[in-house]
Design a protein around this motif. Structure first.
Motif, PDB file in Angstrom:
ATOM      1  N   UNK A   1      28.283  63.125  14.403  1.00  0.00           N
ATOM      2  CA  UNK A   1      28.877  62.565  13.367  1.00  0.00           C
ATOM      3  C   UNK A   1      29.563  61.169  13.633  1.00  0.00           C
ATOM      4  N   UNK A   2      29.026  60.242  13.238  1.00  0.00           N
ATOM      5  CA  UNK A   2      29.540  58.763  13.581  1.00  0.00           C
ATOM      6  C   UNK A   2      30.236  58.258  12.451  1.00  0.00           C
TER       7      UNK A   2
ATOM      8  N   UNK B   1      28.347  51.180  16.559  1.00  0.00           N
ATOM      9  CA  UNK B   1      27.279  52.032  15.833  1.00  0.00           C
ATOM     10  C   UNK B   1      26.041  52.246  16.612  1.00  0.00           C
ATOM     11  N   UNK B   2      25.593  51.156  16.949  1.00  0.00           N
ATOM     12  CA  UNK B   2      24.006  50.990  17.702  1.00  0.00           C
ATOM     13  C   UNK B   2      24.386  51.794  19.198  1.00  0.00           C
TER      14      UNK B   2
ATOM     15  N   UNK C   1      25.185  58.958  10.466  1.00  0.00           N
ATOM     16  CA  UNK C   1      26.114  57.995  10.432  1.00  0.00           C
ATOM     17  C   UNK C   1      26.759  57.720   9.069  1.00  0.00           C
ATOM     18  N   UNK C   2      28.021  57.874   8.719  1.00  0.00           N
ATOM     19  CA  UNK C   2      28.496  57.503   7.475  1.00  0.00           C
ATOM     20  C   UNK C   2      29.122  56.289   7.282  1.00  0.00           C
TER      21      UNK C   2
ATOM     22  N   UNK D   1      32.256  60.921  16.679  1.00  0.00           N
ATOM     23  CA  UNK D   1      32.063  59.444  17.486  1.00  0.00           C
ATOM     24  C   UNK D   1      32.673  58.755  16.593  1.00  0.00           C
ATOM     25  N   UNK D   2      33.684  57.841  16.918  1.00  0.00           N
ATOM     26  CA  UNK D   2      34.158  56.702  16.153  1.00  0.00           C
ATOM     27  C   UNK D   2      33.874  55.411  16.593  1.00  0.00           C
TER      28      UNK D   2
END
Length: 352
Positions: free
Chosen positions: A74-75, A114-115, A131-132, A105-106
């Motif tokens: 969960x990003x 993100x990448x 990815x949110x 993951x933050x």
């Protein structure tokens, strides 16, 4: 004795990877944790060494749960933000029901992080990488996300985009959106229908899809009802309470004429309300204020905030369910969930 993998070979260590890549052990740890910054060339060498030594599959991933295919990543930008926290709850609940470990993951709003995290989760062989939040309208960023979508698909995993638009035709990704533009359209229509004509939009973030969609709805509502939005009242900034406070304070100090404020998020609205109160502007007697997201703080503000409600937890549950059952639900991999406005005490007809 060193632990061994299923192949019977000694499992590699962080120091082995560091030696192979020609970097320090701490650099390998930063790559594993997704910590930024790590130079692209350095990260590439570390990941190559991990693959050559079979480090991720045989050691690191096994430590996370004994299996390379029983996890969901969960990003998010910031887990402390209520918007992300409530989607995270839905993700965790559904992942647990599906027998998956949920890894958080933050990225702190950094597109490059993100990448990096998505790339790392591919190495970890997570069942899904969710990815949110809004996507950055940058060609290179979109191309790399598309590359990772295909790479995850080849590895038997799935890229899931929540609250952001699809990457394009033929890209193997699950998309769970909410009706962002129409939520802004409905809220702006509400303000115009009350009789407001000078509406400030506070929190336009150039290049961010979420912001762009809300601005589109804001402008479309004016056009549909035969009014013209004042571009001078569209204030660029960021989705934070501190920005909302500064922006509203500047509007009051400048003597700008406005009878309503559409804050881009509820957190922005919280800052706007504080600045207006300190500036002697009454809400809703003098100015109506609305937000977007309907996070828990919205009802606790003074006055309680009129806002656009998003189905946070359902977004998270739907994302996990569709990704893990994509072979059973091939035609349901792009979902648009509805939004609706919640009218509370921060809006009223002007001059009443």
């Amino acid at each position: 004795m060193k632990p061994t993998g299923s192949s019977g070979k000694d499992a590699s260590t962080v120091r082995d990877v560091a030696k192979r890549a020609g970097v320090s052990a701490s650099t390998v740890s930063r790559v594993l944790g997704g910590t930024y910054p790590v130079a692209t060339a350095t990260r590439t060498r570390v990941l190559r060494a991990m693959r050559e030594l079979d480090y991720v599959v045989n050691a690191h991933a096994r430590a996370l749960g004994g299996s390379t295919n029983k996890s969901v990543a969960f990003v998010v930008d910031d887990v402390t933000g209520p918007f992300y926290a409530h989607i995270a709850r839905g993700v965790e609940e559904q992942a647990s029901a599906e027998g998956r470990l949920c890894m958080l993951c933050t990225t702190h709003g950094d597109p490059q992080r993100v990448l990096a995290v998505v790339e790392l989760m591919r190495e970890q062989r997570a069942d899904a990488v969710i990815v949110v939040g809004g996507a950055w309208e940058d060609r290179e960023y979109q191309e790399r996300m598309t590359h990772f979508a295909h790479a995850l698909d080849r590895a038997g995993s799935r890229l899931v985009l929540v609250g952001r638009p699809p990457l394009g035709e033929g890209v193997p990704a699950t998309v769970v959106e909410y009706d962002n533009e129409n939520g802004a359209f409905a809220m702006t229509t509400h303000l115009l229908s009350l009789g407001h004509r000078r509406i400030a939009f506070v929190g336009k973030v150039p290049g961010l899809s979420t912001s762009g969609q809300r601005i589109d709805g804001f402008l479309r509502a004016h056009e549909t009802l035969g009014f013209e939005a004042d571009p001078e009242l569209i204030v660029e900034g960021e989705f934070t309470r501190s920005f909302g406070y500064r922006a509203a304070a500047r509007l009051v100090a400048s003597g700008a004429e406005f009878d309503a404020v559409f804050a881009a998020t509820d957190m922005v609205a919280a800052g706007v309300l504080q600045a207006l109160r300190e500036g002697g502007v009454r809400v809703p007697e003098d100015v109506s204020v609305v937000g977007y997201d309907d996070i828990p703080v919205a009802i606790d503000l003074h006055p309680a905030l009129t806002t656009v409600s998003i189905p946070h937890e359902e977004l998270g549950r739907t994302a996990v369910r569709l990704a893990l059952h994509r072979e059973e639900l091939p035609d349901a991999q792009h979902q648009m969930l509805g939004t609706h406005i919640v009218v509370r005490g921060s809006t009223r007809r002007p001059g009443r």
